[in-house]
Design an enzyme around this catalytic site. Sequence first.
Site, PDB file in Angstrom:
ATOM      1  N   GLU A 109       0.827  -1.217   0.000  1.00 35.39           N
ATOM      2  CA  GLU A 109       0.000   0.000   0.000  1.00 35.39           C
ATOM      3  C   GLU A 109       0.858   1.264   0.000  1.00 35.39           C
ATOM      4  O   GLU A 109       1.236   1.754   1.066  1.00 35.39           O
ATOM      5  CB  GLU A 109      -0.941   0.019   1.215  1.00 35.39           C
ATOM      6  N   LYS A 112      -2.494  -2.048  -3.158  1.00 31.38           N
ATOM      7  CA  LYS A 112      -3.548  -1.179  -2.602  1.00 31.38           C
ATOM      8  C   LYS A 112      -3.176   0.277  -2.836  1.00 31.38           C
ATOM      9  O   LYS A 112      -2.483   0.885  -2.022  1.00 31.38           O
ATOM     10  CB  LYS A 112      -3.704  -1.472  -1.103  1.00 31.38           C
TER      11      LYS A 112
HETATM   12  P1  13P Z   1      -9.346   4.091   4.019  1.00 34.04           P
HETATM   13  O1  13P Z   1     -10.194   3.344   3.040  1.00 34.04           O
HETATM   14  O2  13P Z   1     -10.126   4.740   5.121  1.00 34.04           O
HETATM   15  O3  13P Z   1      -8.365   5.012   3.343  1.00 34.04           O
HETATM   16  O4  13P Z   1      -8.487   3.021   4.785  1.00 34.04           O
HETATM   17  C1  13P Z   1      -7.824   2.074   4.063  1.00 34.04           C
HETATM   18  C2  13P Z   1      -6.587   1.720   4.751  1.00 34.04           C
HETATM   19  O5  13P Z   1      -6.399   0.591   5.107  1.00 34.04           O
HETATM   20  C3  13P Z   1      -5.582   2.770   4.961  1.00 34.04           C
HETATM   21  O6  13P Z   1      -4.369   2.199   5.306  1.00 34.04           O
END
Ligand code: 13P
Length: 335
Positions: free
Chosen positions: A177, A219
């Site tokens: 991510e 992500k």
């Molecule tokens: P959000 O969808 O609230 O951005 O959270 C996703 C997430 O896991 C952030 O690390």
Amino acid sequence: MDITNLEKIANNLVAPGKGILAADESNGTMSKRLEAVGIEPSEENRRKYRVNLFASDNYEKAISGIILYDETIRQKMDDGTDIPDAMINRGVYPGIKVDTGTKEFEGRDDEKITEGLDDLDIRCKEYFEIGARFAKWRAVISIGEDSPTDSCIRANAQSLAKYARICQEQGLVPIIEPEVLMDGLHSAEKCMEVTSKVLRMTFEECEKNGVHLPGTLLKPNMIISGKMNKEKISRDQVAEMTVRCLSENVPSEIPGIVFLSGGQSDEDATAHLDIMNKMDKKHPWELSYSYGRALQASALKQWATGTPESSQLAFLKRAEMNHKARYGKWGMELE
Ligand code: 13P
């Protein structure tokens, strides 16, 4: 590395109609969210709110996996079942956030580096034994006057790749991510330029570290103008620019892309995903969700102002809307 199993888990996490619930807010973040709706931020209150969500009827239709925080993966449901076991019993994969947060990058106050590589192999081994089958590590990139620098992007990309490799050796599918934040005044074009660079460097580092891409999920953020920029682009433009950015920078071996919601409204997050899945343009990966706020905001509000049942219904509603968006079958009239 058990490649076959990693691939199987990664593909199941992005099975048709399904996506991931991110419920891995750190104790600090979850406490702030509870306080914001007037609830005392205790360990028991964090547990109660979350196990109510995890007890919702038939959520597994739309949710393939749930990302947990260290505190939650060790807690129990109200009936005494360990939380990860309760998920496994419903065919849902428990996941775990394994980064330990961020600190200033090289003493700068406008850039951050994510930490957590120390002992990561040992922690992954324990999480696997408790039942986790996938993991998450979040790098944070902010767009400002003098940021991001290439060296900060590179350092975060290196950590993401090292994390991914370590997870895979321990049997966990890594969710990579790299989040380019929505905060700021920047344009959507700037978001696209920075996100492209971040993705390019991340996959360069994955290659150097021997990360097995078919057993990995990405992500990312969508391509959106900064929150403080008055010039908003349309939902169609967000979808088009996001798919273009990903097509140019994400290797086709990645089985799925699970977006974060990043502060988008519930409906925007659903609509953007829906438009992407409606597009004729063919892409090699599944396009899905790993939303935190966009799946939970209305449920949290109901938890504070309504009943446990109304909180579950609010969560199930967002899950259903995003389930439809996975097929490009969502529409405003369903809201
Ligand atoms: P959000 O969808 O609230 O951005 O959270 C996703 C997430 O896991 C952030 O690390």
